[in-house]
Design a protein around this motif. Structure first.
Motif, short mmCIF file in Angstrom:
data_model
loop_
_atom_site.label_atom_id
_atom_site.label_comp_id
_atom_site.label_asym_id
_atom_site.label_seq_id
_atom_site.Cartn_x
_atom_site.Cartn_y
_atom_site.Cartn_z
N GLN A 1 0.83 -1.20 0.00
CA GLN A 1 0.00 0.00 0.00
C GLN A 1 0.87 1.26 0.00
N LEU A 2 1.91 1.24 0.80
CA LEU A 2 2.84 2.38 0.83
C LEU A 2 3.40 2.65 -0.56
N HIS A 3 3.87 1.60 -1.21
CA HIS A 3 4.43 1.77 -2.57
C HIS A 3 3.35 2.27 -3.54
N PHE A 4 2.13 1.74 -3.40
CA PHE A 4 1.05 2.14 -4.30
C PHE A 4 0.75 3.62 -4.15
N ILE A 5 0.64 4.07 -2.90
CA ILE A 5 0.33 5.48 -2.64
C ILE A 5 1.40 6.38 -3.25
N CYS A 6 2.64 5.94 -3.18
CA CYS A 6 3.75 6.74 -3.70
C CYS A 6 3.97 6.54 -5.20
N GLY A 7 3.10 5.78 -5.85
CA GLY A 7 3.21 5.58 -7.29
C GLY A 7 4.28 4.61 -7.71
N GLU A 8 4.78 3.82 -6.76
CA GLU A 8 5.84 2.84 -7.06
C GLU A 8 5.17 1.49 -7.34
N PHE A 9 4.55 1.39 -8.49
CA PHE A 9 3.68 0.27 -8.77
C PHE A 9 4.42 -1.06 -8.92
N ALA A 10 5.62 -1.02 -9.48
CA ALA A 10 6.39 -2.27 -9.62
C ALA A 10 6.71 -2.85 -8.25
N ASP A 11 7.16 -2.00 -7.32
CA ASP A 11 7.45 -2.48 -5.96
C ASP A 11 6.17 -2.93 -5.26
N ALA A 12 5.07 -2.23 -5.51
CA ALA A 12 3.80 -2.64 -4.91
C ALA A 12 3.40 -4.02 -5.40
N ALA A 13 3.54 -4.26 -6.70
CA ALA A 13 3.18 -5.56 -7.27
C ALA A 13 4.00 -6.68 -6.64
N LYS A 14 5.29 -6.43 -6.42
CA LYS A 14 6.15 -7.46 -5.80
C LYS A 14 5.67 -7.80 -4.41
N ASP A 15 5.30 -6.78 -3.62
CA ASP A 15 4.85 -7.04 -2.26
C ASP A 15 3.48 -7.72 -2.24
N TYR A 16 2.60 -7.35 -3.16
CA TYR A 16 1.32 -8.05 -3.23
C TYR A 16 1.53 -9.52 -3.58
N GLN A 17 2.46 -9.77 -4.50
CA GLN A 17 2.76 -11.15 -4.88
C GLN A 17 3.31 -11.92 -3.68
N LYS A 18 4.19 -11.29 -2.90
CA LYS A 18 4.75 -11.94 -1.72
C LYS A 18 3.65 -12.26 -0.72
N SER A 19 2.73 -11.33 -0.54
CA SER A 19 1.60 -11.55 0.36
C SER A 19 0.76 -12.74 -0.10
N ILE A 20 0.55 -12.86 -1.42
CA ILE A 20 -0.23 -13.97 -1.98
C ILE A 20 0.50 -15.29 -1.78
N GLU A 21 1.83 -15.29 -1.97
CA GLU A 21 2.61 -16.51 -1.78
C GLU A 21 2.48 -17.04 -0.35
N LEU A 22 2.41 -16.12 0.61
CA LEU A 22 2.32 -16.52 2.02
C LEU A 22 0.90 -16.89 2.43
N ASP A 23 -0.09 -16.36 1.72
CA ASP A 23 -1.49 -16.67 2.04
C ASP A 23 -2.33 -16.40 0.80
#
Length: 617
Positions: A410-432
């Motif tokens: 969410q932090l990355h998304f708010i700051c417009g850092e969409f590539a980093d946001a996508a990586k963290d969302y993917q990591k969250s999905i991998e864990l759950d």
């Protein structure tokens, strides 16, 4: 500015609260974007001024420079235009003469007519007109030489001979140069009383009002000027934007100071809380355990049970229960502090929320939700470094907690850092893989990155794997709506609405209703049905600020300006943070100013109607 001295970043609540993600922020963004794109603007932002007419609200862009010097007035009346043509050649010569610093000015002044209040009455009308022209020309030369006291004297004598709005405006320019703002207001007011469409006088008075910190008056004058001048003066339009912000900020601060700390709408609270994965009750607090009603543990258990009901009354009950748990003392203090801090955060009590979350971390450094929530607070206050530090600390304590990566995304998304946001969302999905909002957010982020095909594929997988979750259909519908696939979008919103009714009859999320209203407005201009949907949303959740704001926009589009103003003001009263209040008040002030312009300058009605026709093409 925040108390940290840094520029506040967009509220995390405006992202997480509406869907546990950013998709819902497009409710405002998409409505505004659509309106702007279709020449029907509803607020004053970005050098655009709303135009309220019987036929709707429209805008016209602006793009010409401003001038502010005697002898260069832009006249609105035909006779003054003709006069300016005659005067312009002599004034150009006057300016050349002034710039060359030749002593001719003094020689000319020596032969000027000497008039005062005692002698002017004996002059014939022809003499008065001749003397006034000579005195005005001499005043222009004195102004060009920056001899403002002398120019004031000459313009004053010209006014004795002939009360002309140009003479008052020119004298106001001298007072403007001397910083005598009250005199500027007096002279420009006199000019405007004689010529209500005198743009230069309006602009100069507006500037004087701004210097005197009379921002509402300045905003009114600049807005009238923009309308009269056909929105061609970019400087005036920018002044409208600047003053609108000043007025909204002043009123917003006062409103925030007087605003009681209360929970936002249940839709808001539910969607914020569901951005965290459900956690089991702490040992000894599960629902099967009977506790002493006079104990803090009992009230903590009561609060946790109330949260699950997802209604306005239940959330109020939960907030009170967490307070009581801390007052009586509990064996689960870190948990109680986390929850009490969460509800203080939702109420907008930032300082107290920070204190509770920090104390929760001190008592239990492994409680990652306290780190995440404190990071959200820091981000809202504009302290990104503190937010990043909390996320890192949480990872060090529990690197396998998917909530950490979801909220850091969410932090990355708010700051417009969409590539980093996508990586963290993917990591969250991998864990759950079972947490639906990580999937939804990933799809939204892919869409923001321009990967439309990937985004649509993500949402199709979501529908396959989470076919009973209404949020999937709601946010998939938002993206379809953004692509103007109206029929498909409405079908998704209808599915979401029906699922909400079946699964959460007492705590229905009203966002699908609002989205459907926007879709019908954009697709078919079906204001009647769109209003009904918003009214239904407000019956279910009277404090839903998005529903209130959307209703205001719909009313404004239909020219129901007074009703729209009421809704914009209501949206401001429901807003939680200063930034949100200012945003809502900006809409309200723009609407109010247009009403005031039409009331004060009724002759502008035809201009507004003409501009409406221009904007509608």
């Amino acid at each position: 500015m925040s108390s940290t001295g840094k520029q506040p970043i967009q509220s995390v609540h405006s992202i997480a609260a509406n869907s546990a993600g950013p998709a819902s922020t497009s409710l405002w963004t998409r409505l505004s974007g659509y309106i702007s794109q279709h020449k029907a603007v509803v607020y004053t932002v970005g050098a655009v001024v709303i135009i309220a007419t019987a036929g709707g609200i429209y805008y016209v862009s602006q793009s010409t420079p401003n001038e502010d010097e005697p002898g260069k007035e832009r006249k609105s009346k035909k006779d003054r235009r003709k006069k300016d043509i005659k005067d312009s050649a002599s004034e150009k010569a006057d300016k050349i003469q002034a710039d060359s610093k030749k002593p001719a000015v003094a020689n000319t002044d020596n032969v000027l007519p000497d008039v005062d209040e005692n002698t002017v009455g004996s002059l014939t009308p022809e003499q008065r007109s001749t003397y006034a022209a000579k005195l005005k020309a001499a005043g222009n030369r004195a102004y060009g030489n920056q001899d403002y006291p002398r120019a004031i004297e000459l313009y004053s004598k010209a006014i004795l001979c002939k009360r002309d709005p140009i003479f008052f405006s020119n004298r106001s320019a001298c007072y403007n140069a001397l910083g005598n703002w009250r005199k500027v207001v007096d002279d420009t007011t006199a000019a405007i009383s004689m010529d209500p469409e005198y743009v230069k006088a309006l602009n100069r008075r507006a500037n004087a009002f701004e210097q005197l910190e009379k921002y509402s008056e300045a905003l009114l004058d600049f807005t009238a000027s923009c309308i009269i001048d056909g929105f061609r003066n970019e400087a005036s339009a920018q002044s409208v934007e600047r003053l609108l912000k000043k007025v909204a900020e002043a009123k917003g601060k006062a409103m925030l100071d007087a605003k009681p700390k209360r929970l936002p709408s249940p839709t808001f609270v539910s969607n914020y809380l569901q951005s965290f994965r459900p956690q089991p009750f702490p040992k000894g607090l599960d629902e099967s355990v009977t506790l002493d009603e006079n104990s803090g543990d009992y009230h903590l258990q009561l609060g946790l049970e109330a949260v699950k009901r997802k209604t306005a009354d239940a959330y109020e009950e939960a907030g009170e229960a967490f307070e009581q748990a801390m007052k009586l003392g509990t064996n689960h203090e870190a948990t109680a502090l986390n929850w009490r801090g969460t509800f203080k955060y939702l109420r907008g009590d930032t300082a107290s929320a920070l204190a509770d979350l920090s104390q929760s971390i001190e008592l239990d450094p492994t409680m990652t939700q306290s780190y995440i929530k404190r990071a959200s607070l820091s981000l809202e206050l504009g302290d990104r470094e503190a937010a990043a530090a909390d996320f890192q600390a949480a990872i060090e304590h529990n690197p396998d907690d998917p909530d950490i990566y979801y909220h850091r995304a969410q932090l990355h998304f708010i700051c417009g850092e969409f590539a980093d946001a996508a990586k963290d969302y993917q990591k969250s999905i991998e864990l759950d893989r079972d947490f639906i909002f990580s999937h939804i957010q990933l799809g939204v982020t892919q869409y923001k990155m321009g990967s439309i095909a990937s985004s649509m594929a993500t949402f199709r997988r979501c529908i396959k794997n989470f076919d009973k979750v209404p949020d999937v259909y709601n946010y998939y519908g938002e993206l379809l709506l953004d692509q103007q696939k109206y029929q498909e979008a409405i079908e998704k919103f209808d599915l979401a609405i029906e699922m909400e009714k079946q699964t959460k009859p007492m705590g229905m999320n009203v966002l699908p209703l609002i989205n459907k209203a926007l879709a019908l407005f954009q697709w078919k201009q079906d204001f009647s049905e769109a209003e009904k949907l918003c009214e239904r949303a407000l019956l279910l959740d009277p404090d839903c600020d998005i529903a209130v704001a959307t209703m205001a926009q719909l009313l404004l589009q239909q020219g129901k300006v007074n009703q729209a103003l009421e809704y914009f003001e209501r949206a401001a009263s429901l807003s939680r943070t200063e930034a949100e209040i200012i945003n809502a008040l900006s809409y309200a002030e723009a609407t109010r100013t247009q009403l005031q312009v039409q009331e004060k300058y009724p002759q502008l009605a035809s201009k507004l109607q003409g501009m409406a026709g221009l904007g509608a093409r």
